[in-house]
Each structure stands twice: as C-alpha cells, then as structure tokens.
Motif scaffolding. Structure first.
Motif, PDB file in Angstrom:
ATOM      1  N   VAL A   1       0.839  -1.205   0.000  1.00  8.90           N
ATOM      2  CA  VAL A   1       0.000   0.000   0.000  1.00  8.90           C
ATOM      3  C   VAL A   1       0.872   1.253   0.000  1.00  8.90           C
ATOM      4  N   ASP A   2       1.909   1.260   0.846  1.00 10.04           N
ATOM      5  CA  ASP A   2       2.751   2.452   0.978  1.00 10.04           C
ATOM      6  C   ASP A   2       3.548   2.749  -0.287  1.00 10.04           C
TER       7      ASP A   2
ATOM      8  N   VAL B   1      -0.574   4.195  -2.799  1.00  7.01           N
ATOM      9  CA  VAL B   1      -0.662   5.639  -2.543  1.00  7.01           C
ATOM     10  C   VAL B   1       0.217   6.455  -3.483  1.00  7.01           C
ATOM     11  N   ASN B   2       0.908   5.781  -4.383  1.00 12.03           N
ATOM     12  CA  ASN B   2       1.806   6.462  -5.312  1.00 12.03           C
ATOM     13  C   ASN B   2       0.997   7.033  -6.484  1.00 12.03           C
TER      14      ASN B   2
ATOM     15  N   GLY C   1      -5.733  -0.569   1.400  1.00 11.33           N
ATOM     16  CA  GLY C   1      -5.574   0.803   1.852  1.00 11.33           C
ATOM     17  C   GLY C   1      -6.818   1.643   1.852  1.00 11.33           C
TER      18      GLY C   1
ATOM     19  N   HIS D   1      -7.121   6.479   0.646  1.00  9.58           N
ATOM     20  CA  HIS D   1      -5.663   6.545   0.516  1.00  9.58           C
ATOM     21  C   HIS D   1      -5.173   6.247  -0.910  1.00  9.58           C
ATOM     22  N   ALA D   2      -5.803   5.302  -1.589  1.00 13.16           N
ATOM     23  CA  ALA D   2      -5.334   4.886  -2.915  1.00 13.16           C
ATOM     24  C   ALA D   2      -5.481   6.021  -3.922  1.00 13.16           C
ATOM     25  N   GLN D   3      -4.503   6.161  -4.785  1.00 12.87           N
ATOM     26  CA  GLN D   3      -4.516   7.224  -5.791  1.00 12.87           C
ATOM     27  C   GLN D   3      -4.300   6.638  -7.182  1.00 12.87           C
TER      28      GLN D   3
END
Length: 516
Positions: free
Chosen positions: A71-72, A76-77, A95, A99-101
């Motif tokens: 996830v990190d 989220v990227n 996530g 948070h997710a993009q």
C-alpha cells in the motif's frame, strides 16, 4: 511467478514502483464471513502477456506488514496507474479509497460504454471480467470454477495459481480494448509511394557495443560487422582476459548478498553508527570465503591474474557499500540489499527512427541495475576492467542503455560506467545530461552506420578513418585495416576533427567513487 518469502516479495514490490501502469487483482480467504483475510495480490506489468508467465502472485496471507509495504509503495503512489476490474472490492483490502490514488476501474468503464443513452452501446452478455475476456478479447478455455475455492488453504493448488495469474492477463487485455473504444480514432496511415518503399531498407539490429565501436572507429566497426574479430582498444600495461570472470563474480556477489543474512546483518547498526570500511571489509571477507576462494581452487589457469581480479572486485564492493549505507537511511537493514540491487533481465531492445525516415533496431545487455533512494531513481551500471581510451564512445554506449531501459520502464534512468582497473574510476551521467545526446546524436550516428555497413570494396567513399588517430597504434585489427582500406595520409587529414566534440553538449562528471 508465485512468491511466498517476505524478502522476495519486498524486492518485487520495490521493482514494481518503477512501472507507470500495473494491472491488479486480489484473492480473499473467508470472504463470505465477517472476518475476510487478504490471501493473494496479483500484479501484471506487461500488458502484452497472454499466458500469465510474467505475472506476479504475492502470497500475503496473514502478513499485514507485506500488505502495508504494498500500500505504501504502490497504492498511494500517484505516479502509478493501478487498474482493477472491481476496484471498490479490492480497495477494501489495499488501503481503502481514501488513501489509494490514480485508480482505474474497468467495471465502471464497461458500465459507461453499455449505457442505452450511447449511440453505439457496447454489446456484452454481462460485465464480469471473464465474460469480457471471452467476448471482447477472444480468450478461450477461461476457467471460472476456482473463484469460489478455498483461498485460505496452503499449499494452493496449481489450478488456483493459474486462475490467479490469468485474472491479471484478462484485465490488461480488456482494459486495452476498452481504451481503444474510448480514445479518438487515429489518423489514416501515410501512403508510401513506390519510390519511398525502395528507399526504406530493413537493417539487422546493431548492438550497443557496435555503436560504441562506430564512435571509436568507423572502419573497425565495418570490419567487425563483416569479418568479426576483436574491437577492444587496450592501452599497453592494462589487464586483459579477466572481463568475463569479473562480470560473473560481480553477479555472484549480488546474489549471495541477497540470500545470505550475514550481509544484511552488517548493516544493522543505525546509519550514524555504520562504518563503511568495516561493512566493506565484512562483505569482502564473506564473499572471499564463500565464492572467491572456491573460484581460485577451481581455476588454477588464472593464477597470474587473480590478484588483479580481486583488486577490481574489492573496489567494486567498496563502491556498492557506499550506496548501501546511503540507502540504509530509507530502508530497514533486512531489506536494503534487495531494494538496492534490482535483479531482472538485463537485455534491452529499442527501435530508433532515423533522420532519413528509416528505422534501426538496437540491442544491448547492461551489467547491473541499482536504485538510489536519495535520488529516488534507478541507475544502470556498466563495468569495465580497463580504462577506456575514448570516454565519449563509452558515453554513447551507456546513454543507449539508459534510454532503452527508460523507454521500457517509463521512468527516468541515470547511467554510470565503473572502470575498476587499474584504479577505480566512476563516470556518472544523469538522465538529464544524456537525454540530448541520445535524441540528437545517436539517430544520426545510426544512419551513418547503415551507410558504412552497406559499402563494398573497391567502391569510393569507404567508412572514414577514426578522428582519434592515436587509436591506430593500439588497434586490434591494425594490419587488416591497413590492407583492406589501403590507408593514405590524405585520409587522415580529411578525417581529423570530423567527429571532435561529439558529446560537447552533454556535461558529464568523472569521479573516483562518486555518483550513482
């Protein structure tokens, strides 16, 4: 590729951050209960794959730390497009929506395309991924039976693993098909006249090494292309005959360092307490005991060059340790080695369009791929066991490697040359320094190479002499060249200065142990 060990999974997650688009799916154990558990994360980075052989299956069952890493680094990227079929379901385990993009959902795309309000709505039986794979992309033998299988059992069956990897394949091809329907039509192809067709000639690929030779000496390039033979300009007194052994042992060091926890243990202290010399000595000792000493015993014929070989390897290890210590600020000691050394296929290929409209394929194989966390960028490295007599030609070769890898991965790539003997020197080039050199100069050189390789003796206008006439004194094919081309002093005067300053526009740094 089915991955079950945390180190390998973290390594793949780190590699996946370099791709602009990923096609993703998940499998969930106990999904029908009040306590569902994420079992697998499936990823495909190559949308042309139809077999699933290039898909990754990450086994994350009951391992929230691996899920958090994913996830990190991925979810989220914002620079990575994540494509799901039913994103609202998968994001519950990756996530969450908050948070997710940069998420794409093919289910939503299909829903838009099948609305009755559209002039030509998409005609499909239903919006399920496997139905779309069959009806839109013409896949056959699509298996749906494993969807309701037990994803909490271990080991998973071969049928479950096949089902898991193929979901990403179906997703990538359905996504491509939907994009074709939503994007504007492409303009009609340009009509090529018969004259243009005759002028466009298909040429066999050039290797990046041959491009380097063409910069050094067009005539040596011609001889290599037609008659083979050696092309290395080696100044007197420099070591020869250890290049293959050096490259092999360098790769063995990376493999050993990634597999043996004793190497990562040396990086356990905090960054402020780490001593580069101590770490380097420890890694050299481990490598000597486990790899280099057995190599000595099995290669008695190399006794005279082994000291030079070890000198080059220790210099390389010291440079690697410097980067590992820098990256240690951003990684745990258990993962920093795997996240610094990127193990993957090192072969490259790219088709250049030339100024005259022709095309030319270039192939190559680089030596090592590193990730520099301080610069947040990949760095491609080429090793040399001698000091180049023409640094601009080396620049041409490494510029090609960096450009082709960048086109493959869709990210910027720095490049470097490590000359390990007679003393360690590093030629470091950023992507920004190399971009103009590749775009503006390489296509013109490739067009020249096509013209040179087509020349036939005894016609006029043969490939020209090298502009670095001092290379003739150490040319590995000096006698053949002089005989074949009938060298005249007038040729030398004509050629002098023709290629001078070919990379003057690219500011590069030559340092001892800096960069990357």
């Amino acid at each position: 590729m089915y991955l079950t060990t945390p180190n390998k999974i973290r390594q793949i997650i780190s590699q996946l951050t370099t791709y602009p688009t990923l096609w993703l799916d998940t499998e969930v154990a106990d999904w029908q209960t009040s306590n569902p558990r994420l079992s697998l994360i499936q990823i495909l980075a190559d949308p042309t794959d139809r077999t699933g052989d290039r898909a990754y299956i990450l086994d994350v069952l009951d391992n929230p730390y691996l899920v958090k890493d994913f996830v990190d680094q991925i979810m989220v990227n914002p620079d990575i497009e994540k494509v799901f079929h039913n994103a609202s379901f998968d994001l519950k385990f990756l996530g969450g929506k908050q948070h997710a993009q940069n998420i794409t959902c093919t289910f939503k795309l299909v829903r838009k395309l099948t609305k009755k309000s559209r002039k030509n709505p998409l005609q499909v039986s239903n919006k399920q991924l496997k139905t779309l794979a069959v009806e839109l992309c013409h896949f056959t033998n699509v298996d749906k039976t494993e969807q309701s299988s037990d994803w909490g059992q271990r080991p998973l069956t071969p049928k479950q693993l096949h089902y898991a990897k193929m979901d990403t394949v179906y997703l990538a091809h359905v996504h491509h098909h939907l994009l074709q329907l939503t994007q504007p039509p492409t303009p009609p192809p340009v009509v090529i006249t018969p004259k243009q067709q005759t002028e466009s000639v298909e040429h066999p690929p050039f290797s990046a090494t041959k491009v380097r030779v063409a910069f050094e000496c067009p005539r040596l390039f011609y001889l290599k292309q037609h008659f083979d033979g050696n092309t290395l300009f080696i100044p007197p007194g420099q070591s020869i005959g250890i290049g293959t052994a050096f490259h092999t042992l360098a790769q063995q060091f990376i493999k050993l360092a990634q597999e043996d926890s004793q190497f990562s243990d040396l990086l356990e202290p905090s960054v402020d307490q780490l001593n580069r010399e101590t770490v380097a000595m420890g890694m050299q000792q481990l490598f000597y005991q486990q790899v280099f000493f057995p190599y000595i015993e099995s290669h008695p014929e190399m006794a005279t060059v082994l000291p030079k070989l070890w000198q080059g390897l220790t210099a390389l290890i010291q440079r690697w340790v410097k980067l590992l210590v820098v990256n240690r600020r951003y990684c745990l000691h258990q993962t920093v080695i795997n996240q610094t050394f990127i193990l993957e296929e090192h072969k490259l290929s790219y088709r250049f369009t030339l100024p005259n409209g022709n095309s030319q394929d270039v192939t190559g194989r680089f030596d090592s791929l590193l990730f520099n966390f301080e610069r947040n960028r990949l760095c491609l490295i080429d090793y040399k066991t001698y000091e180049p007599v023409d640094p601009s030609a080396q620049l041409a070769q490494v510029a090609l490697y960096g450009y082709m890898l960048s086109q493959t991965k869709g990210v910027l790539v720095d490049s470097g040359v490590y000359c390990v003997l007679p003393e360690f020197k590093e030629y470091a080039y950023s992507w920004e320094q190399l971009e103009a050199a590749v775009h503006e100069l390489i296509p013109h050189k490739l067009q020249q190479m096509q013209n040179w390789v087509s020349w036939q003796h005894p016609h006029s206008n043969p490939p020209p002499l090298t502009s670095n006439t001092h290379l003739c004194d150490i040319c590995p094919q000096q006698e053949t060249c002089q005989t074949y081309f009938e060298v005249r002093s007038a040729d030398i005067e004509q050629k002098k200065g023709e290629d001078e300053g070919i990379f003057d526009g690219a500011e590069v740094s030559t340092t001892k142990g800096e960069g990357a």
